[in-house]
Design a protein around this motif. Structure first.
Motif, PDB file in Angstrom:
ATOM      1  N   LEU A  25       0.826  -1.214   0.000  1.00  0.00           N
ATOM      2  CA  LEU A  25       0.000   0.000   0.000  1.00  0.00           C
ATOM      3  C   LEU A  25       0.857   1.260   0.000  1.00  0.00           C
ATOM      4  CD1 LEU A  25      -2.857  -1.044   2.446  1.00  0.00           C
ATOM      5  CD2 LEU A  25      -2.992  -0.749  -0.045  1.00  0.00           C
ATOM      6  N   ALA A  26       1.965   1.239   0.734  1.00  0.00           N
ATOM      7  CA  ALA A  26       2.876   2.388   0.736  1.00  0.00           C
ATOM      8  C   ALA A  26       3.488   2.588  -0.644  1.00  0.00           C
ATOM      9  CB  ALA A  26       3.962   2.190   1.785  1.00  0.00           C
ATOM     10  N   ALA A  27       3.902   1.500  -1.269  1.00  0.00           N
ATOM     11  CA  ALA A  27       4.513   1.599  -2.596  1.00  0.00           C
ATOM     12  C   ALA A  27       3.515   2.120  -3.621  1.00  0.00           C
ATOM     13  CB  ALA A  27       5.057   0.238  -3.024  1.00  0.00           C
ATOM     14  N   LEU A  28       2.291   1.616  -3.583  1.00  0.00           N
ATOM     15  CA  LEU A  28       1.280   2.093  -4.531  1.00  0.00           C
ATOM     16  C   LEU A  28       0.911   3.545  -4.271  1.00  0.00           C
ATOM     17  CD1 LEU A  28      -1.058  -1.018  -4.815  1.00  0.00           C
ATOM     18  CD2 LEU A  28       0.488  -0.107  -6.556  1.00  0.00           C
ATOM     19  N   GLY A  29       0.809   3.942  -3.014  1.00  0.00           N
ATOM     20  CA  GLY A  29       0.493   5.324  -2.677  1.00  0.00           C
ATOM     21  C   GLY A  29       1.567   6.297  -3.121  1.00  0.00           C
ATOM     22  N   SER A  30       2.789   5.821  -3.186  1.00  0.00           N
ATOM     23  CA  SER A  30       3.891   6.706  -3.565  1.00  0.00           C
ATOM     24  C   SER A  30       3.787   7.182  -5.007  1.00  0.00           C
ATOM     25  CB  SER A  30       5.230   6.000  -3.361  1.00  0.00           C
ATOM     26  OG  SER A  30       5.427   5.024  -4.364  1.00  0.00           O
ATOM     27  N   TYR A  31       3.070   6.462  -5.845  1.00  0.00           N
ATOM     28  CA  TYR A  31       2.939   6.872  -7.242  1.00  0.00           C
ATOM     29  C   TYR A  31       2.178   8.190  -7.381  1.00  0.00           C
ATOM     30  CZ  TYR A  31       5.065   2.729  -9.213  1.00  0.00           C
ATOM     31  OH  TYR A  31       5.977   1.765  -9.574  1.00  0.00           O
ATOM     32  N   LEU A  32       1.449   8.581  -6.363  1.00  0.00           N
ATOM     33  CA  LEU A  32       0.729   9.861  -6.391  1.00  0.00           C
ATOM     34  C   LEU A  32       1.588  11.017  -5.878  1.00  0.00           C
ATOM     35  CD1 LEU A  32      -2.673   8.570  -5.010  1.00  0.00           C
ATOM     36  CD2 LEU A  32      -2.023   8.945  -7.403  1.00  0.00           C
ATOM     37  N   MET A  33       2.718  10.704  -5.283  1.00  0.00           N
ATOM     38  CA  MET A  33       3.611  11.717  -4.702  1.00  0.00           C
ATOM     39  C   MET A  33       4.671  12.140  -5.718  1.00  0.00           C
ATOM     40  SD  MET A  33       4.456   9.985  -1.086  1.00  0.00           S
ATOM     41  CE  MET A  33       3.213   9.493   0.059  1.00  0.00           C
ATOM     42  N   PRO A  34       5.335  13.263  -5.455  1.00  0.00           N
ATOM     43  CA  PRO A  34       6.442  13.670  -6.334  1.00  0.00           C
ATOM     44  C   PRO A  34       7.622  12.703  -6.228  1.00  0.00           C
ATOM     45  CG  PRO A  34       5.704  15.505  -4.979  1.00  0.00           C
ATOM     46  CD  PRO A  34       5.023  14.290  -4.464  1.00  0.00           C
ATOM     47  N   TRP A  35       8.032  12.162  -7.359  1.00  0.00           N
ATOM     48  CA  TRP A  35       9.202  11.277  -7.397  1.00  0.00           C
ATOM     49  C   TRP A  35      10.454  12.056  -7.787  1.00  0.00           C
ATOM     50  CZ3 TRP A  35       9.015   5.629  -9.382  1.00  0.00           C
ATOM     51  CH2 TRP A  35       8.120   4.887  -8.600  1.00  0.00           C
ATOM     52  N   TYR A  36      10.275  13.036  -8.646  1.00  0.00           N
ATOM     53  CA  TYR A  36      11.414  13.814  -9.134  1.00  0.00           C
ATOM     54  C   TYR A  36      11.107  15.297  -9.015  1.00  0.00           C
ATOM     55  CZ  TYR A  36      12.097   9.284 -11.367  1.00  0.00           C
ATOM     56  OH  TYR A  36      12.219   7.930 -11.604  1.00  0.00           O
ATOM     57  N   VAL A  37      12.135  16.063  -8.675  1.00  0.00           N
ATOM     58  CA  VAL A  37      12.028  17.513  -8.572  1.00  0.00           C
ATOM     59  C   VAL A  37      13.036  18.113  -9.539  1.00  0.00           C
ATOM     60  CG1 VAL A  37      12.317  19.487  -7.038  1.00  0.00           C
ATOM     61  CG2 VAL A  37      11.335  17.387  -6.164  1.00  0.00           C
ATOM     62  N   SER A  38      12.628  19.153 -10.238  1.00  0.00           N
ATOM     63  CA  SER A  38      13.514  19.823 -11.179  1.00  0.00           C
ATOM     64  C   SER A  38      14.679  20.467 -10.426  1.00  0.00           C
ATOM     65  CB  SER A  38      12.737  20.884 -11.958  1.00  0.00           C
ATOM     66  OG  SER A  38      13.622  21.633 -12.766  1.00  0.00           O
TER      67      SER A  38
END
Length: 149
Positions: A25-38
């Protein structure tokens, strides 16, 4: 008339299934969060789904970025089967696949940060979730092996 008190069920949730489910559930929820920042503009980010704040930012997501999600979805199915007592010896191979997908996906995502981007908290959350999922899957594999023996 004497009535005996109701007996409570002493069923305990299998820790391996709980660990695997929480990690998934944590891994799937992370897809909605920012993974990369400019790097140039820290206010702009890209989520795990590949959605960017700025239309000028274009990332080409490869299918390998979805290994963590694939492992998490299968882990949730396995966790439900384990919690309901329907995971038999034939599911041992599935636990190995889940663990391998989660670990390889986490390593791949750590190593393939796009140019001009820096890792963000969503990517770290995905990696921690993948590691927790893999740990739960390996514990489940061990437990299924003990039950079958």
């Amino acid at each position: 008339m004497i009535v005996a008190p109701a007996q409570r069920s002493s069923a305990v949730l299998p820790a391996d299934a709980v660990v695997m489910g929480v990690g998934a559930l944590a891994a799937l929820g992370s897809y909605l969060m920012p993974w990369y920042v400019s790097v140039d503009r820290p206010a702009q980010h890209v989520t795990g789904l590949g959605l960017a704040d700025d239309p000028a930012i274009e990332l080409h997501s490869v299918r390998l970025n979805w290994m963590i999600a694939a492992a998490a979805i299968v882990a949730l199915v396995l966790a439900v089967r384990r919690l309901t007592g329907r995971a038999d010896h034939s599911w041992r191979r599935v636990t190995a696949v889940v663990a391998a997908l989660a670990v390889v996906g986490a390593v791949f995502d750590m190593l393939t940060v796009p140019d001009q981007m820096a890792p963000a908290h969503g990517l770290m959350f995905a990696i921690i979730g993948a590691a927790t999922t893999a740990t739960g899957a390996l514990l489940c594999r061990r437990r299924i092996g003990q039950v079958a023996a």
